[in-house]
Design a protein around this motif. Structure first.
Motif, PDB file in Angstrom:
ATOM      1  N   GLU A  47       0.827  -1.208   0.000  1.00 27.45           N
ATOM      2  CA  GLU A  47       0.000   0.000   0.000  1.00 27.45           C
ATOM      3  C   GLU A  47       0.861   1.258   0.000  1.00 27.45           C
ATOM      4  O   GLU A  47       0.546   2.241  -0.676  1.00 27.45           O
ATOM      5  N   LEU A  48       1.962   1.224   0.757  1.00 31.48           N
ATOM      6  CA  LEU A  48       2.863   2.375   0.788  1.00 31.48           C
ATOM      7  C   LEU A  48       3.531   2.562  -0.568  1.00 31.48           C
ATOM      8  O   LEU A  48       3.683   3.691  -1.053  1.00 31.48           O
ATOM      9  N   PHE A  49       3.933   1.463  -1.194  1.00 33.79           N
ATOM     10  CA  PHE A  49       4.564   1.533  -2.508  1.00 33.79           C
ATOM     11  C   PHE A  49       3.609   2.160  -3.516  1.00 33.79           C
ATOM     12  O   PHE A  49       3.984   3.062  -4.280  1.00 33.79           O
ATOM     13  N   ARG A  50       2.357   1.702  -3.546  1.00 32.65           N
ATOM     14  CA  ARG A  50       1.378   2.245  -4.494  1.00 32.65           C
ATOM     15  C   ARG A  50       1.163   3.738  -4.265  1.00 32.65           C
ATOM     16  O   ARG A  50       1.125   4.524  -5.210  1.00 32.65           O
ATOM     17  N   ALA A  51       0.994   4.114  -3.004  1.00 33.11           N
ATOM     18  CA  ALA A  51       0.720   5.515  -2.693  1.00 33.11           C
ATOM     19  C   ALA A  51       1.878   6.415  -3.095  1.00 33.11           C
ATOM     20  O   ALA A  51       1.678   7.498  -3.661  1.00 33.11           O
ATOM     21  N   GLU A  84       1.925 -10.348  -5.628  1.00 35.22           N
ATOM     22  CA  GLU A  84       1.609  -8.936  -5.501  1.00 35.22           C
ATOM     23  C   GLU A  84       2.681  -8.052  -6.127  1.00 35.22           C
ATOM     24  O   GLU A  84       2.404  -6.915  -6.515  1.00 35.22           O
ATOM     25  N   GLY A  85       3.892  -8.571  -6.250  1.00 36.64           N
ATOM     26  CA  GLY A  85       4.929  -7.806  -6.930  1.00 36.64           C
ATOM     27  C   GLY A  85       4.556  -7.505  -8.370  1.00 36.64           C
ATOM     28  O   GLY A  85       4.857  -6.421  -8.890  1.00 36.64           O
ATOM     29  N   PHE A  86       3.907  -8.440  -9.032  1.00 36.48           N
ATOM     30  CA  PHE A  86       3.458  -8.209 -10.406  1.00 36.48           C
ATOM     31  C   PHE A  86       2.372  -7.135 -10.440  1.00 36.48           C
ATOM     32  O   PHE A  86       2.350  -6.287 -11.350  1.00 36.48           O
ATOM     33  N   ASP A  87       1.467  -7.144  -9.448  1.00 35.94           N
ATOM     34  CA  ASP A  87       0.438  -6.101  -9.383  1.00 35.94           C
ATOM     35  C   ASP A  87       1.065  -4.724  -9.178  1.00 35.94           C
ATOM     36  O   ASP A  87       0.598  -3.728  -9.732  1.00 35.94           O
ATOM     37  N   LEU A  88       2.126  -4.655  -8.372  1.00 38.03           N
ATOM     38  CA  LEU A  88       2.813  -3.375  -8.159  1.00 38.03           C
ATOM     39  C   LEU A  88       3.504  -2.909  -9.436  1.00 38.03           C
ATOM     40  O   LEU A  88       3.569  -1.707  -9.716  1.00 38.03           O
ATOM     41  N   LEU A  89       4.018  -3.851 -10.208  1.00 35.37           N
ATOM     42  CA  LEU A  89       4.633  -3.504 -11.484  1.00 35.37           C
ATOM     43  C   LEU A  89       3.598  -2.918 -12.435  1.00 35.37           C
ATOM     44  O   LEU A  89       3.853  -1.908 -13.110  1.00 35.37           O
ATOM     45  N   VAL A  95       3.395   0.944 -14.091  1.00 36.08           N
ATOM     46  CA  VAL A  95       3.212   1.222 -15.521  1.00 36.08           C
ATOM     47  C   VAL A  95       2.028   2.161 -15.736  1.00 36.08           C
ATOM     48  O   VAL A  95       2.101   3.118 -16.524  1.00 36.08           O
ATOM     49  N   GLN A  96       0.932   1.916 -15.030  1.00 34.44           N
ATOM     50  CA  GLN A  96      -0.272   2.718 -15.222  1.00 34.44           C
ATOM     51  C   GLN A  96      -0.136   4.102 -14.604  1.00 34.44           C
ATOM     52  O   GLN A  96      -0.533   5.108 -15.202  1.00 34.44           O
ATOM     53  N   ALA A  97       0.441   4.180 -13.387  1.00 35.02           N
ATOM     54  CA  ALA A  97       0.548   5.468 -12.699  1.00 35.02           C
ATOM     55  C   ALA A  97       1.489   6.423 -13.431  1.00 35.02           C
ATOM     56  O   ALA A  97       1.217   7.626 -13.525  1.00 35.02           O
ATOM     57  N   SER A 102      -0.289  -9.935 -21.958  1.00 43.31           N
ATOM     58  CA  SER A 102      -1.720 -10.205 -21.830  1.00 43.31           C
ATOM     59  C   SER A 102      -2.433  -9.123 -21.025  1.00 43.31           C
ATOM     60  O   SER A 102      -3.611  -8.841 -21.266  1.00 43.31           O
ATOM     61  N   LYS A 103      -1.722  -8.504 -20.079  1.00 38.73           N
ATOM     62  CA  LYS A 103      -2.352  -7.485 -19.236  1.00 38.73           C
ATOM     63  C   LYS A 103      -2.345  -6.102 -19.875  1.00 38.73           C
ATOM     64  O   LYS A 103      -3.280  -5.319 -19.693  1.00 38.73           O
TER      65      LYS A 103
END
Length: 292
Positions: free
Chosen positions: A34-38, A73-78, A82-84, A104-105
């Motif tokens: 959560e901290l990484f995403r924020a 979850e590391g892949f989700d953070l990647l 990319v999106q942010a 694919s994503k």
């Protein structure tokens, strides 16, 4: 907070244009998702503000070197990175499975600003390139932390003693020595003048929430470890838990050899007024200190 992950875990990476390099190695360093995403989202916002006033930087783009955590979850953070950061091109170095997952994503994903889907390109790994082990990565991180406080090593010619000024000196060049560029200093601060927080993550499972409901409380919380002006008492515990430290012995036991981020006064004032943890962890820090 300065977040770790200074690059990938391979000896070579190759990126060009506005791209995100993902080398596919397995880096299991502790990280708060959560901290990484924020902080990545906040970084993207600050970059956008910078580019608004810099035509050259806006036309040039940027290169993003990601960490090597790609499992779960590391892949989700990647994907979030990319999106942010609105990455246009992702380069994958010699990792077929990661390439397929990203393809694919991202190949069919549409962005909010209407731009084309992110292009994913696989690059071959150069011969002789090997994965670096966890011990090697740990030494690199320790060296990076030390370099923050001491700076890089620089060459300095040996200075002759004043008593040798009248002696015959050979014309050969003096030997050089490598010395740190910076000299850290020790500052002693009374414990009752400090406030120290630690991160605590609170994330509720979707099964615990009402249907179609979202978590309203902040997923990242700040737990006080050392409170300014706290009275001495018997609140210390062996593992600190969520209790305040009220003795010097307790502070030494919990904080010694730890790296702390120093917050700006403006961020502290905003946090004390709003009570929102994001006012602290989304603002820049004044610097870092180690507890001796």
């Amino acid at each position: 907070g300065e977040t770790g992950g200074k690059g990938g875990d391979k000896d070579e990476s190759s990126k060009s244009g506005k791209s995100s390099g993902a080398d596919g190695s397995s880096n299991k360093a502790p990280i708060t998702p959560e901290l990484f995403r924020a902080q990545v989202s906040q970084l993207a916002s600050r970059i956008d503000q910078r580019l608004l006033g810099d035509d050259l930087a806006r036309a040039s783009g940027m290169i993003v070197n990601t960490n090597g955590w790609i499992e779960g979850e590391g892949f989700d953070l990647l994907l979030h990175t990319v999106q942010a950061l609105r990455i246009h091109v992702v380069l994958v170095l010699g990792h077929d499975r990661l390439y397929s997952m990203l393809k694919s994503k991202l190949a069919t994903a549409t962005s909010d600003d209407g731009r084309k889907p992110t292009k994913v390109i696989k690059l071959p790994r150069s011969g002789g390139v090997v994965s670096r082990g966890n011990m090697f990565i740990q030494r690199l991180r320790n060296r990076s932390i030390k370099q923050y406080f001491y700076g890089a090593l620089m060459e300095r010619p040996n200075v002759l003693d004043s008593s040798d000024s009248n002696k015959n000196v050979s014309s050969a060049p003096a030997p050089t020595s490598r010395v740190p560029q910076l000299t850290p200093f020790l500052l002693q601060i009374p414990m009752d003048q400090l406030t120290v927080y630690k991160f605590s993550s609170i994330r509720l499972s979707a099964s615990l929430l009402p249907v179609a409901a979202a978590q309203t409380s902040q997923s990242i919380q700040l737990v006080p470890v050392l409170q300014k002006g706290a009275n001495s008492g018997a609140n210390d515990s062996a593992d600190n838990g969520n209790q305040l430290i009220t003795t010097e012995e307790g502070a030494l036991q919990v904080l010694q050899h730890h790296v702390l981020a120093v917050c700006h006064p403006q961020a502290v004032q905003a946090f004390e007024k709003s009570g929102q943890a994001s006012d602290l962890y989304l603002s820049g820090v004044a610097g870092f200190v180690t507890v001796e």
